[in-house]
Design a protein around this motif. Structure first.
Motif, PDB file in Angstrom:
ATOM      1  N   LYS A 122      -5.015   7.106  -8.889  1.00  0.00           N
ATOM      2  CA  LYS A 122      -3.751   6.755  -9.547  1.00  0.00           C
ATOM      3  C   LYS A 122      -3.880   5.563 -10.476  1.00  0.00           C
ATOM      4  CE  LYS A 122       0.068   7.750  -6.717  1.00  0.00           C
ATOM      5  NZ  LYS A 122       1.123   7.287  -5.838  1.00  0.00           N
ATOM      6  N   ILE A 123      -4.984   4.820 -10.367  1.00  0.00           N
ATOM      7  CA  ILE A 123      -5.083   3.516 -11.021  1.00  0.00           C
ATOM      8  C   ILE A 123      -5.821   3.620 -12.360  1.00  0.00           C
ATOM      9  CG2 ILE A 123      -5.834   1.132 -10.748  1.00  0.00           C
ATOM     10  CD1 ILE A 123      -5.930   1.688  -7.691  1.00  0.00           C
ATOM     11  N   PHE A 124      -5.190   3.056 -13.408  1.00  0.00           N
ATOM     12  CA  PHE A 124      -5.774   3.057 -14.747  1.00  0.00           C
ATOM     13  C   PHE A 124      -5.738   1.640 -15.308  1.00  0.00           C
ATOM     14  CE2 PHE A 124      -4.248   7.251 -13.871  1.00  0.00           C
ATOM     15  CZ  PHE A 124      -5.250   8.065 -14.360  1.00  0.00           C
ATOM     16  N   ILE A 125      -6.809   1.250 -15.973  1.00  0.00           N
ATOM     17  CA  ILE A 125      -6.889  -0.091 -16.548  1.00  0.00           C
ATOM     18  C   ILE A 125      -6.309  -0.069 -17.958  1.00  0.00           C
ATOM     19  CG2 ILE A 125      -8.448  -1.933 -17.283  1.00  0.00           C
ATOM     20  CD1 ILE A 125     -10.359  -0.955 -15.028  1.00  0.00           C
ATOM     21  N   VAL A 126      -5.279  -0.908 -18.167  1.00  0.00           N
ATOM     22  CA  VAL A 126      -4.651  -1.100 -19.473  1.00  0.00           C
ATOM     23  C   VAL A 126      -4.703  -2.606 -19.742  1.00  0.00           C
ATOM     24  CG1 VAL A 126      -2.548  -0.820 -20.838  1.00  0.00           C
ATOM     25  CG2 VAL A 126      -3.133   0.890 -19.093  1.00  0.00           C
ATOM     26  N   PRO A 127      -5.715  -3.068 -20.479  1.00  0.00           N
ATOM     27  CA  PRO A 127      -5.893  -4.509 -20.669  1.00  0.00           C
ATOM     28  C   PRO A 127      -4.721  -5.145 -21.410  1.00  0.00           C
ATOM     29  CG  PRO A 127      -7.767  -3.264 -21.525  1.00  0.00           C
ATOM     30  CD  PRO A 127      -6.713  -2.278 -21.156  1.00  0.00           C
ATOM     31  N   HIS A 128      -4.475  -6.427 -21.109  1.00  0.00           N
ATOM     32  CA  HIS A 128      -3.415  -7.179 -21.783  1.00  0.00           C
ATOM     33  C   HIS A 128      -3.746  -7.457 -23.242  1.00  0.00           C
ATOM     34  CE1 HIS A 128      -1.053  -7.994 -18.306  1.00  0.00           C
ATOM     35  NE2 HIS A 128      -1.896  -8.826 -17.745  1.00  0.00           N
TER      36      HIS A 128
ATOM     37  N   LYS B 214       0.824  -1.218   0.000  1.00  0.00           N
ATOM     38  CA  LYS B 214       0.000   0.000   0.000  1.00  0.00           C
ATOM     39  C   LYS B 214       0.857   1.266   0.000  1.00  0.00           C
ATOM     40  CE  LYS B 214      -2.628   2.341   3.319  1.00  0.00           C
ATOM     41  NZ  LYS B 214      -3.413   2.331   4.527  1.00  0.00           N
ATOM     42  N   ASP B 215       1.848   1.343   0.884  1.00  0.00           N
ATOM     43  CA  ASP B 215       2.684   2.543   0.961  1.00  0.00           C
ATOM     44  C   ASP B 215       3.489   2.762  -0.308  1.00  0.00           C
ATOM     45  OD1 ASP B 215       1.720   3.127   3.475  1.00  0.00           O
ATOM     46  OD2 ASP B 215       3.428   2.231   4.527  1.00  0.00           O
ATOM     47  N   ILE B 216       3.967   1.693  -0.921  1.00  0.00           N
ATOM     48  CA  ILE B 216       4.721   1.822  -2.175  1.00  0.00           C
ATOM     49  C   ILE B 216       3.799   2.362  -3.272  1.00  0.00           C
ATOM     50  CG2 ILE B 216       6.036   0.577  -3.938  1.00  0.00           C
ATOM     51  CD1 ILE B 216       6.647  -1.515  -1.669  1.00  0.00           C
ATOM     52  N   CYS B 217       2.600   1.804  -3.361  1.00  0.00           N
ATOM     53  CA  CYS B 217       1.647   2.251  -4.394  1.00  0.00           C
ATOM     54  C   CYS B 217       1.239   3.705  -4.186  1.00  0.00           C
ATOM     55  CB  CYS B 217       0.416   1.350  -4.392  1.00  0.00           C
ATOM     56  SG  CYS B 217       0.724  -0.326  -4.983  1.00  0.00           S
ATOM     57  N   ASN B 218       1.091   4.119  -2.946  1.00  0.00           N
ATOM     58  CA  ASN B 218       0.673   5.492  -2.650  1.00  0.00           C
ATOM     59  C   ASN B 218       1.840   6.476  -2.588  1.00  0.00           C
ATOM     60  OD1 ASN B 218      -2.104   4.998  -2.543  1.00  0.00           O
ATOM     61  ND2 ASN B 218      -1.990   4.313  -0.427  1.00  0.00           N
ATOM     62  N   ASP B 219       3.069   5.999  -2.776  1.00  0.00           N
ATOM     63  CA  ASP B 219       4.253   6.860  -2.772  1.00  0.00           C
ATOM     64  C   ASP B 219       4.059   7.983  -3.797  1.00  0.00           C
ATOM     65  OD1 ASP B 219       6.928   7.872  -3.551  1.00  0.00           O
ATOM     66  OD2 ASP B 219       7.708   6.220  -2.337  1.00  0.00           O
ATOM     67  N   GLU B 220       4.404   9.195  -3.415  1.00  0.00           N
ATOM     68  CA  GLU B 220       4.207  10.345  -4.317  1.00  0.00           C
ATOM     69  C   GLU B 220       5.041  10.249  -5.588  1.00  0.00           C
ATOM     70  OE1 GLU B 220       7.346  13.498  -2.313  1.00  0.00           O
ATOM     71  OE2 GLU B 220       5.241  13.618  -1.779  1.00  0.00           O
ATOM     72  N   ARG B 221       6.101   9.450  -5.588  1.00  0.00           N
ATOM     73  CA  ARG B 221       6.925   9.290  -6.797  1.00  0.00           C
ATOM     74  C   ARG B 221       6.256   8.381  -7.826  1.00  0.00           C
ATOM     75  NH1 ARG B 221      12.088   6.814  -4.335  1.00  0.00           N
ATOM     76  NH2 ARG B 221      10.409   5.743  -3.235  1.00  0.00           N
ATOM     77  N   VAL B 222       5.246   7.620  -7.403  1.00  0.00           N
ATOM     78  CA  VAL B 222       4.492   6.762  -8.314  1.00  0.00           C
ATOM     79  C   VAL B 222       3.351   7.600  -8.873  1.00  0.00           C
ATOM     80  CG1 VAL B 222       3.090   4.665  -8.530  1.00  0.00           C
ATOM     81  CG2 VAL B 222       5.101   4.675  -7.019  1.00  0.00           C
ATOM     82  N   ASN B 223       3.488   8.007 -10.138  1.00  0.00           N
ATOM     83  CA  ASN B 223       2.503   8.896 -10.751  1.00  0.00           C
ATOM     84  C   ASN B 223       1.216   8.179 -11.144  1.00  0.00           C
ATOM     85  OD1 ASN B 223       5.437   9.915 -11.793  1.00  0.00           O
ATOM     86  ND2 ASN B 223       4.131  11.579 -11.086  1.00  0.00           N
ATOM     87  N   GLN B 224       1.367   6.953 -11.636  1.00  0.00           N
ATOM     88  CA  GLN B 224       0.203   6.166 -12.020  1.00  0.00           C
ATOM     89  C   GLN B 224       0.483   4.697 -11.740  1.00  0.00           C
ATOM     90  OE1 GLN B 224      -0.924   6.722 -16.133  1.00  0.00           O
ATOM     91  NE2 GLN B 224      -1.347   8.892 -15.855  1.00  0.00           N
ATOM     92  N   ILE B 225      -0.598   3.935 -11.626  1.00  0.00           N
ATOM     93  CA  ILE B 225      -0.512   2.479 -11.532  1.00  0.00           C
ATOM     94  C   ILE B 225      -1.411   1.936 -12.630  1.00  0.00           C
ATOM     95  CG2 ILE B 225      -0.984   0.451 -10.119  1.00  0.00           C
ATOM     96  CD1 ILE B 225      -0.653   2.351  -7.654  1.00  0.00           C
ATOM     97  N   TRP B 226      -0.814   1.132 -13.503  1.00  0.00           N
ATOM     98  CA  TRP B 226      -1.588   0.482 -14.546  1.00  0.00           C
ATOM     99  C   TRP B 226      -1.882  -0.945 -14.107  1.00  0.00           C
ATOM    100  CZ3 TRP B 226       1.398   1.920 -19.661  1.00  0.00           C
ATOM    101  CH2 TRP B 226       1.264   3.300 -19.891  1.00  0.00           C
TER     102      TRP B 226
END
Length: 156
Positions: free
Chosen positions: A135-141, A104-116
């Motif tokens: 921060k979370i965006f869906i990018v399908p495989h 959780k803390d890694i994902c919410n780190d301010e240096r992480v701009n987005q999570i796909w």
């Protein structure tokens, strides 16, 4: 033209036939049609034997510091964040209804701009653990029809 001005670095191992390796290669090929993509991957003697010329060319490019996408689990994101990319996107693939609380803390780190993530299921797993949903965006495989033959299995 976008391709000449937009540079993206994808970080992860393209060696072998793992799901992550396959995903890195497919994402790099798809995005490489539109933008300048470099791949940063570990190399062992003979690594080129498992790669197409397209991927060899991407690996041989200089490290792009503009935008970096790291395909891997959050505990490994710090390895790339240490390079101080201008923008960092973590691509997270997961198969459970929550992610480990320690991520959780890694994902919410301010240096992480987005999570796909590849699906709504993975997005919800992150949100269920307390990751900022903005921060979370869906990018399908997508589906590689060279490796996946659902109709053949149904017809047999």
């Amino acid at each position: 033209e976008i391709k000449k001005t937009f540079k993206l670095n994808i970080v992860g191992s393209i060696l072998g036939d793992s799901g992550y390796s396959s995903h890195i290669k497919q994402l790099a090929s798809a995005l490489g049609k539109y933008i300048d993509v470099a791949i940063e991957s570990p190399k062992v003697p003979g690594w080129e034997l498992k790669c197409s010329q397209e991927h060899i060319d991407m690996v041989n490019k200089n490290y792009q510091e503009e935008i970096t996408v790291m395909i891997g689990l959050p505990p490994f994101w710090d390895l790339t964040l240490a390079n101080n990319p201008k923008k960092f996107i973590g691509f997270l693939v997961w198969e459970c209804s929550t992610i480990p609380l320690s991520w959780k803390d890694i994902c919410n780190d301010e240096r992480v701009n987005q999570i796909w993530v590849p699906s709504t299921f993975v997005k919800n797993a992150c949100i269920n653990t307390g990751v900022n949903p903005d921060k979370i965006f869906i990018v399908p495989h997508g589906v590689d029809m060279q490796k996946f033959y659902p109709m053949q299995e149904v017809l047999q």
